[in-house]
Design a protein around this motif. Structure first.
Motif, PDB file in Angstrom:
ATOM      1  N   PHE A 115       0.861  -1.182   0.000  1.00  0.00           N
ATOM      2  CA  PHE A 115       0.000   0.000   0.000  1.00  0.00           C
ATOM      3  C   PHE A 115       0.900   1.236   0.000  1.00  0.00           C
ATOM      4  CE2 PHE A 115      -1.981  -3.367   2.534  1.00  0.00           C
ATOM      5  CZ  PHE A 115      -3.179  -3.570   1.871  1.00  0.00           C
ATOM      6  N   ARG A 119       2.403  -2.098  -9.808  1.00  0.00           N
ATOM      7  CA  ARG A 119       1.012  -1.622  -9.798  1.00  0.00           C
ATOM      8  C   ARG A 119       0.131  -2.860  -9.771  1.00  0.00           C
ATOM      9  NH1 ARG A 119      -3.266  -0.223 -13.332  1.00  0.00           N
ATOM     10  NH2 ARG A 119      -2.052  -0.936 -15.088  1.00  0.00           N
ATOM     11  N   GLU A 120      -0.212  -3.260  -8.543  1.00  0.00           N
ATOM     12  CA  GLU A 120      -0.910  -4.522  -8.373  1.00  0.00           C
ATOM     13  C   GLU A 120      -1.645  -4.525  -7.031  1.00  0.00           C
ATOM     14  OE1 GLU A 120       0.252  -9.261  -8.763  1.00  0.00           O
ATOM     15  OE2 GLU A 120       1.783  -7.743  -9.035  1.00  0.00           O
ATOM     16  N   ASP A 121      -2.707  -5.289  -6.958  1.00  0.00           N
ATOM     17  CA  ASP A 121      -3.427  -5.503  -5.711  1.00  0.00           C
ATOM     18  C   ASP A 121      -2.504  -6.232  -4.734  1.00  0.00           C
ATOM     19  OD1 ASP A 121      -6.160  -5.829  -4.204  1.00  0.00           O
ATOM     20  OD2 ASP A 121      -5.240  -7.831  -4.230  1.00  0.00           O
ATOM     21  N   GLU A 172       1.504  -0.881  -5.083  1.00  0.00           N
ATOM     22  CA  GLU A 172       0.412   0.096  -5.032  1.00  0.00           C
ATOM     23  C   GLU A 172      -0.543  -0.196  -6.182  1.00  0.00           C
ATOM     24  OE1 GLU A 172      -2.291   2.544  -4.355  1.00  0.00           O
ATOM     25  OE2 GLU A 172      -0.646   2.623  -2.920  1.00  0.00           O
ATOM     26  N   SER A 173      -1.825  -0.377  -5.857  1.00  0.00           N
ATOM     27  CA  SER A 173      -2.802  -0.741  -6.888  1.00  0.00           C
ATOM     28  C   SER A 173      -3.349   0.449  -7.661  1.00  0.00           C
ATOM     29  CB  SER A 173      -3.962  -1.527  -6.266  1.00  0.00           C
ATOM     30  OG  SER A 173      -4.668  -0.717  -5.357  1.00  0.00           O
ATOM     31  N   ASN A 174      -3.363   1.629  -7.071  1.00  0.00           N
ATOM     32  CA  ASN A 174      -3.921   2.804  -7.746  1.00  0.00           C
ATOM     33  C   ASN A 174      -2.970   3.258  -8.856  1.00  0.00           C
ATOM     34  OD1 ASN A 174      -4.248   5.781  -8.217  1.00  0.00           O
ATOM     35  ND2 ASN A 174      -5.992   5.451  -6.847  1.00  0.00           N
ATOM     36  N   ARG A 234      -3.103  -8.304  -2.263  1.00  0.00           N
ATOM     37  CA  ARG A 234      -3.388  -9.729  -2.091  1.00  0.00           C
ATOM     38  C   ARG A 234      -2.869 -10.540  -3.266  1.00  0.00           C
ATOM     39  NH1 ARG A 234      -9.567  -8.956  -0.299  1.00  0.00           N
ATOM     40  NH2 ARG A 234      -9.346  -7.463  -1.988  1.00  0.00           N
ATOM     41  N   ARG A 235      -3.031 -10.030  -4.454  1.00  0.00           N
ATOM     42  CA  ARG A 235      -2.532 -10.729  -5.647  1.00  0.00           C
ATOM     43  C   ARG A 235      -1.008 -10.811  -5.615  1.00  0.00           C
ATOM     44  NH1 ARG A 235      -4.621  -7.825 -10.122  1.00  0.00           N
ATOM     45  NH2 ARG A 235      -6.594  -8.590  -9.348  1.00  0.00           N
TER      46      ARG A 235
END
Length: 189
Positions: free
Chosen positions: A51, A98-100, A73-75, A102-103
């Motif tokens: 995050f 750039r990834e979720d 960071e997913s955003n 959990r994934r």
């Protein structure tokens, strides 16, 4: 925000307007890094920043000489800002994903010395983060997980909980996996 220490000490980083983040305050970050100075030598340290938001914690580790810093960071706007800043500052040891979260945790096979997680305070599964990180095996024995969280959470009863620190409204809980016959300590009292 500013980089507190290391090769980029004093550099000011200005995130663009419109980023929906809650960056760790300079005071809390400085206090955290004072504690971490007793935990490990930054040279050779492999760090995972979950995050990552604006990347402030990742920049601090990279500036202090960590061997590897992976920022998740997913955003897309936030990840793009971090990537642009990394390029401008020429922080070759800092990689942005750039990834979720959990994934990423589900697919990574890498093992880190230190994992820092600063999730949104309203994240429904915030209390699951310590087990997710530890159970997925991405934190080495003796390694340290630091979770930033709101004050209404307590992890004192978690199997691997080792310490809690509060700096204003910022709370850090520390978790460690036993190393051999004992735990590595945070150096915090």
């Amino acid at each position: 925000m500013r980089i507190i220490s290391g090769s980029h000490k004093g550099r000011i980083i200005r995130p663009p307007a419109g980023l929906k983040v809650r960056p760790t305050t300079d005071l809390a970050r400085e206090s955290l890094f004072n504690i971490l100075g007793n935990f490990a030598d930054y040279d050779g340290l492999k760090v995972l920043d979950l995050f990552a938001g604006t990347g402030s914690v990742s920049y601090e580790f990279a500036s202090r000489g960590a061997a590897q810093v992976d920022a998740v960071e997913s955003n897309p706007k936030h990840a793009g800002f971090i990537a642009d800043t990394v390029s401008k500052l020429e922080m070759e040891r800092l990689q942005v994903y750039r990834e979720d979260v959990r994934r990423f945790l589900g697919r990574t096979s890498f093992v880190y010395d230190l994992v820092f997680a600063d999730p949104p305070y309203n994240l429904e599964w915030l209390d699951d983060i310590p087990d997710m990180v530890i159970d997925r095996g991405c934190l080495k024995p003796g390694g340290l997980l630091i979770l930033e969280h709101p004050g209404n959470y307590s992890f004192n009863n978690h199997k691997y909980f080792s310490d809690h620190r509060r700096y204003g409204s910022v709370n850090f809980s520390f978790f460690q996996i036993p190393l051999g016959r004992g735990n590595v300590t945070t150096g915090a009292s």
